[in-house]
Design an enzyme around this catalytic site. Structure first.
Site, mmCIF file in Angstrom:
data_model
loop_
_atom_site.group_PDB
_atom_site.id
_atom_site.type_symbol
_atom_site.label_atom_id
_atom_site.label_comp_id
_atom_site.label_asym_id
_atom_site.label_seq_id
_atom_site.Cartn_x
_atom_site.Cartn_y
_atom_site.Cartn_z
ATOM 1 N N SER A 17 8.037 6.299 -15.352
ATOM 2 C CA SER A 17 6.589 6.080 -15.425
ATOM 3 C C SER A 17 5.971 7.256 -16.161
ATOM 4 O O SER A 17 5.991 8.392 -15.671
ATOM 5 C CB SER A 17 6.003 5.979 -14.012
ATOM 6 O OG SER A 17 4.602 6.196 -14.075
ATOM 7 N N HIS A 41 7.752 2.370 -18.094
ATOM 8 C CA HIS A 41 6.729 1.880 -17.165
ATOM 9 C C HIS A 41 5.405 2.564 -17.507
ATOM 10 O O HIS A 41 5.295 3.795 -17.474
ATOM 11 C CB HIS A 41 7.160 2.207 -15.735
ATOM 12 C CG HIS A 41 6.252 1.685 -14.674
ATOM 13 N ND1 HIS A 41 6.392 0.426 -14.120
ATOM 14 C CD2 HIS A 41 5.186 2.240 -14.061
ATOM 15 C CE1 HIS A 41 5.459 0.240 -13.201
ATOM 16 N NE2 HIS A 41 4.698 1.334 -13.151
ATOM 17 N N ASP A 43 1.467 2.832 -16.626
ATOM 18 C CA ASP A 43 0.493 2.567 -15.567
ATOM 19 C C ASP A 43 -0.909 2.480 -16.135
ATOM 20 O O ASP A 43 -1.467 3.463 -16.604
ATOM 21 C CB ASP A 43 0.565 3.673 -14.516
ATOM 22 C CG ASP A 43 1.808 3.547 -13.656
ATOM 23 O OD1 ASP A 43 2.015 2.457 -13.081
ATOM 24 O OD2 ASP A 43 2.582 4.520 -13.582
ATOM 25 N N MET A 45 -4.760 1.755 -15.277
ATOM 26 C CA MET A 45 -5.690 1.740 -14.135
ATOM 27 C C MET A 45 -7.128 1.676 -14.635
ATOM 28 O O MET A 45 -7.463 2.331 -15.631
ATOM 29 C CB MET A 45 -5.497 2.998 -13.298
ATOM 30 C CG MET A 45 -4.058 3.233 -12.855
ATOM 31 S SD MET A 45 -3.920 4.636 -11.741
ATOM 32 C CE MET A 45 -2.119 4.770 -11.602
ATOM 33 N N HIS A 74 2.078 -1.944 -16.228
ATOM 34 C CA HIS A 74 1.716 -2.220 -14.835
ATOM 35 C C HIS A 74 0.201 -2.216 -14.761
ATOM 36 O O HIS A 74 -0.431 -1.164 -14.794
ATOM 37 C CB HIS A 74 2.350 -1.131 -13.936
ATOM 38 C CG HIS A 74 1.997 -1.242 -12.502
ATOM 39 N ND1 HIS A 74 2.266 -0.234 -11.581
ATOM 40 C CD2 HIS A 74 1.407 -2.240 -11.791
ATOM 41 C CE1 HIS A 74 1.830 -0.610 -10.384
ATOM 42 N NE2 HIS A 74 1.314 -1.811 -10.489
ATOM 43 N N MET A 76 -2.985 -2.323 -13.141
ATOM 44 C CA MET A 76 -3.747 -2.128 -11.906
ATOM 45 C C MET A 76 -5.220 -2.307 -12.265
ATOM 46 O O MET A 76 -6.008 -1.365 -12.329
ATOM 47 C CB MET A 76 -3.437 -0.747 -11.320
ATOM 48 C CG MET A 76 -2.041 -0.683 -10.708
ATOM 49 S SD MET A 76 -1.429 0.990 -10.479
ATOM 50 C CE MET A 76 -0.743 1.294 -12.112
ATOM 51 N N MET A 144 5.157 -2.303 -4.217
ATOM 52 C CA MET A 144 4.623 -0.930 -4.309
ATOM 53 C C MET A 144 5.036 -0.149 -3.060
ATOM 54 O O MET A 144 4.790 -0.577 -1.937
ATOM 55 C CB MET A 144 3.095 -0.960 -4.408
ATOM 56 C CG MET A 144 2.534 -1.463 -5.732
ATOM 57 S SD MET A 144 3.096 -0.533 -7.181
ATOM 58 C CE MET A 144 2.486 1.115 -6.832
ATOM 59 N N ASP A 182 8.138 1.020 -6.795
ATOM 60 C CA ASP A 182 7.312 1.939 -7.590
ATOM 61 C C ASP A 182 6.509 2.819 -6.644
ATOM 62 O O ASP A 182 5.693 2.321 -5.875
ATOM 63 C CB ASP A 182 6.384 1.112 -8.487
ATOM 64 C CG ASP A 182 5.458 1.957 -9.348
ATOM 65 O OD1 ASP A 182 5.630 3.191 -9.404
ATOM 66 O OD2 ASP A 182 4.557 1.365 -9.976
HETATM 67 C C1 DX5 Z 1 1.157 4.544 -8.892
HETATM 68 C C2 DX5 Z 1 1.904 4.093 -10.117
HETATM 69 C C3 DX5 Z 1 3.273 4.616 -10.210
HETATM 70 C C4 DX5 Z 1 3.374 6.106 -10.291
HETATM 71 C C5 DX5 Z 1 4.678 6.527 -9.691
HETATM 72 O O1 DX5 Z 1 0.011 3.801 -8.763
HETATM 73 O O2 DX5 Z 1 1.978 2.690 -10.158
HETATM 74 O O3 DX5 Z 1 3.977 4.016 -11.290
HETATM 75 O O4 DX5 Z 1 3.312 6.603 -11.601
HETATM 76 O O5 DX5 Z 1 4.708 7.896 -9.618
HETATM 77 P P1 DX5 Z 1 5.714 8.652 -8.650
HETATM 78 O O6 DX5 Z 1 7.102 8.289 -9.052
HETATM 79 O O7 DX5 Z 1 5.396 10.084 -8.906
HETATM 80 O O8 DX5 Z 1 5.385 8.228 -7.253
HETATM 81 ZN ZN ZN Z 2 3.309 1.794 -11.673
#
Ligand code: DX5
Ligand code: ZN
Length: 212
Positions: A17, A41, A43, A45, A74, A76, A144, A182
């Site tokens: 990620s 991956h 993220d 948001m 991903h 969100m 998650m 994740d």
């Molecule tokens: C959190 C993300 C994850 C995050 C994971 O909302 O979806 O992908 O980057 O980070 P670590 O591995 O540090 O928990």
């Molecule tokens: Zn993620």
């Protein structure tokens, strides 16, 4: 450079990620782990579905040239449907949408129509039943293992029951679908996730936060 195909469903895969990478040196960070990466991956948001803001299609387009691995965004987002096409154009190979936002069947169909692979994510407090009805429609189920929004949180062990339930139901129905975890995945928690039935491991801080 030809893009590499997605790994065979069910094989153990690592998905770094980039959220925990140094955004000032993203290209170098991605290149440093390219050999061990099965999918990148990303993220995304929106400050609404989760209390944080990250990145959008322009950044995905910029880093597309840095890697020939599949990109999984991903999402969100409260309104992921508005961004499927922009992320596809930016170079995404897959999107993972959250079941909590609703309209799952339409979202999956739209993503497929754009040629995207599709994952379905559920938050830690969302009952497993919410995703079970969609198993035959998706390529991946993401359980998650932290509350989404931030990297560096502790792995929620209780989510392993959900991982086991998803894997059990996939096996029962004979479906070839990846199961991803994740959040808080590291060398300590990864073995339990795999033992519970996960085969795709997302890791941010354990990979990019490492000091050596
Ligand atoms: C959190 C993300 C994850 C995050 C994971 O909302 O979806 O992908 O980057 O980070 P670590 O591995 O540090 O928990
Ligand atoms: Zn993620």
């Amino acid at each position: 450079m030809a893009r590499q195909p997605a790994a065979v469903v069910g094989t153990l895969q690592l998905a770094p990620s980039i959220l925990s990478a140094d955004f000032a040196h993203l290209a170098a960070a991605i290149a440093a782990v390219e050999a061990e990466t099965d999918r990148v991956h990303i993220d995304v948001m929106d400050g609404h579905f989760v209390p944080n803001l990250t990145l959008g299609p322009p950044l995905v387009a910029s880093i597309r040239a840095c890697s020939d691995k599949p990109f999984d965004c991903h999402l969100m987002l409260t309104d992921p449907g508005a961004f499927l096409e922009p992320f596809r154009r930016a170079g995404a190979d897959a999107v993972t949408v959250h079941v909590e936002v609703g309209g799952t069947e339409a979202l999956v169909a739209e993503a497929r129509g754009l040629g995207l692979a599709v994952g379905l994510a559920c938050n830690p407090e969302t009952p497993v039943e919410a995703v079970l009805e969609y198993l035959s429609l998706v390529d991946l189920v993401l359980c998650m293992t932290v509350h989404p929004g931030f990297g560096g949180q502790a792995f929620l062990l209780e989510v392993l029951d959900k991982v086991r339930a998803v894997r059990r139901e996939l096996d029962r129905q004979g479906l070839a679908v990846d199961v991803e975890v994740d959040g808080g995945v590291d060398h300590v928690t990864a073995p339990s996730a795999v033992a519970a039935g996960a085969n795709v491991l997302v890791a941010g801080s354990a990979i990019f936060g490492a000091t050596e």
